[in-house]
Design an enzyme around this catalytic site. Structure first.
Site, PDB file in Angstrom:
ATOM      1  N   ARG A 106     -49.556  74.459  37.094  1.00 16.32           N
ATOM      2  CA  ARG A 106     -48.268  74.297  37.748  1.00 16.32           C
ATOM      3  C   ARG A 106     -47.190  74.711  36.733  1.00 16.32           C
ATOM      4  O   ARG A 106     -47.140  74.170  35.627  1.00 16.32           O
ATOM      5  CB  ARG A 106     -48.048  72.839  38.135  1.00 16.32           C
ATOM      6  N   HIS A 195     -40.449  72.012  44.038  1.00 13.60           N
ATOM      7  CA  HIS A 195     -41.471  71.446  44.943  1.00 13.60           C
ATOM      8  C   HIS A 195     -42.017  72.510  45.899  1.00 13.60           C
ATOM      9  O   HIS A 195     -42.497  72.195  46.991  1.00 13.60           O
ATOM     10  CB  HIS A 195     -40.897  70.305  45.825  1.00 13.60           C
ATOM     11  N   ARG A 256     -32.387  60.327  40.263  1.00 17.84           N
ATOM     12  CA  ARG A 256     -31.384  61.411  40.229  1.00 17.84           C
ATOM     13  C   ARG A 256     -30.377  61.232  41.353  1.00 17.84           C
ATOM     14  O   ARG A 256     -30.740  60.835  42.461  1.00 17.84           O
ATOM     15  CB  ARG A 256     -32.057  62.777  40.396  1.00 17.84           C
TER      16      ARG A 256
END
Ligand code: AMP
Length: 413
Positions: A106, A195, A256
């Site tokens: 990733r 994402h 966040r």
């Protein structure tokens, strides 16, 4: 080291893919068999570089093995990956196995260059390094993971699967901020989105759930984990997403802030005397649900609400209000919506969030059936009644499987 794409074919018959997700102080790994998509083993090494690191390894299901935990000091990613490799070897799944076809990494930021999963060559690795200024928290850890894996198996194809890739189809008018074009271009400032593997996987699975081809379906994906993002996917292509230059923009998240007037940052600098780094920490680590009520776990927030806690209730309402705004905005962007789909930790598990986010949106064709919403399941499922104009669904995400699929597709011959 693999230096050309031609070297990137897997050994004949090799069918396993190791997926590595390297964070700044952690590495998650999963070994999958691509013949049946079964998970052979998985694990997590966390607190790398700290006094006491921790490795948790889950051996193959059905083999009678127990989850194993190792506490020790893993000073760096290399030590962590070597320890993970030892655990895999103890299950007969060592990295030296000829059945290992590739390692899929990733990689958080692929900029504009990487629109597809990519075999890692020296040149590709250099380009990922060049993107460090736009992903200072993530890309360095991903690079370390790649280098370590290359050292462990220099002959094996390694593939980078980028979090940003799925969003590179966004039209320019959605990706560009309305700031001075020269300044933006000089510093590569634009909306990239993150994402992406999850949005790609979940939007495709949603089309499957509806029994239609991805190209015929418009979907709003709500990835609600500790990090959270929404995307509008038209006919299988992302046309809008809520995260921007960094994963800070958009929805309210665990820690966040999501969307905020950028003037808040200079105000904090001028009035509160905070430095850029302090404001960065405030907005990324001490905001969102944790900033609003002290907790970022939705289960705990719901428990507090049940006990009458007003701060937890306000945090929940702010979280849901932002979600509704995005559902409305993305309905307008898509024009026709076939499904709204919830995924990730909160999206898959919190029926109150789903109920509150969809509640009151009947005019958009959105309704949730209370009984279907209450069902707990690991399977993709509809939670809207049959008569609803727009499907509402829960589809568990599987980023590791998506990374493994994309990796294997590139190296299998
Ligand atoms: P993720 O980043 O996708 O792993 O999601 C993690 C978040 O999912 C946690 O911080 C919780 O807020 C939320 N979560 C996990 N399990 C549940 C649950 N059973 N009910 C509500 N929220 C949950």
């Amino acid at each position: 080291m693999t230096t050309t794409e031609e070297d990137a074919a897997a050994a004949p018959g090799a069918s396993r893919v190791l997926v590595l997700n390297s964070g700044s102080s952690s590495v998650k790994y999963q070994l999958l068999d691509m013949r049946d998509h079964s998970r052979l083993a998985s694990g997590l090494v966390e607190r790398i570089g700290e006094e006491t690191s921790r490795l948790v390894h889950t051996p193959p299901a059905g083999g009678g093995g127990q989850v194993r935990e190792r506490l020790g000091r893993f000073p760096d990613h290399e030590a962590a990956l070597r320890a993970a490799a030892e655990e895999l070897a103890a299950d007969g799944l060592g990295l030296d196995s000829p059945e290992l076809a590739a390692i899929g990494h990733r990689v958080v930021h692929g900029g504009l260059r990487f629109t597809e999963p990519t075999v890692i060559t020296d040149e590709v690795l250099k380009e990922i390094e060049r993107l460090v200024p736009v992903a200072p928290l993530h890309n360095p850890a991903n690079i370390t993971g790649i280098r370590t894996a290359q050292a462990l198996r220099p002959d094996l194809p390694q593939v980078a699967v980028f979090d940003t890739a799925f969003h590179t189809t966004m039209p320019e008018y959605a990706a560009r901020y309305a700031i001075d074009v020269e300044t933006a271009d000089a510093h590569r400032i634009r909306r990239y989105g993150f994402h992406g593997t999850s949005h790609a996987y979940v939007s495709r699975k949603t089309a499957e759930l509806l029994g239609r081809a991805p190209k015929d379906v418009n979907v709003i994906v709500l990835h609600l984990g500790n990090g959270a993002s929404a995307s509008a996917v038209a006919g299988g292509r992302c046309v809008e997403t809520s995260m921007g230059l960094t994963p800070l923009e958009g929805l309210v998240m665990g820690t966040r802030s999501g969307d905020i007037d950028p003037a808040v940052t200079f105000h904090l600098k001028r009035v509160a005397g905070m430095s850029a780094d302090e404001i960065d920490v405030l907005l990324n680590k001490k905001s969102g649900l944790v900033g609003l009520c002290g907790d970022n776990d939705m289960r705990e927030i719901r428990r507090r609400i049940d006990e009458g806690d007003a701060r937890a209730a306000l945090a929940f309402d702010i979280y849901v209000h932002r979600l509704k705004k995005y559902i409305g905005a993305y309905s307008a962007v898509l024009g026709r919506v076939d499904a709204v789909v919830f995924t990730a930790g909160v999206g898959e598990n919190s029926s109150p969030v789903r109920e509150a986010a969809i509640g009151g949106l009947e005019e958009l064709g959105l309704v949730v059936d209370a009984d279907l919403n209450a069902v707990r399941s690991g399977e993709p499922r509809l939670i809207s009644p049959d008569y609803a104009r727009v499907a509402v669904a829960v589809v568990p995400t599987d980023e590791e499987l998506e990374i493994a699929n994309q990796t294997f597709a590139l190296v299998d011959n």
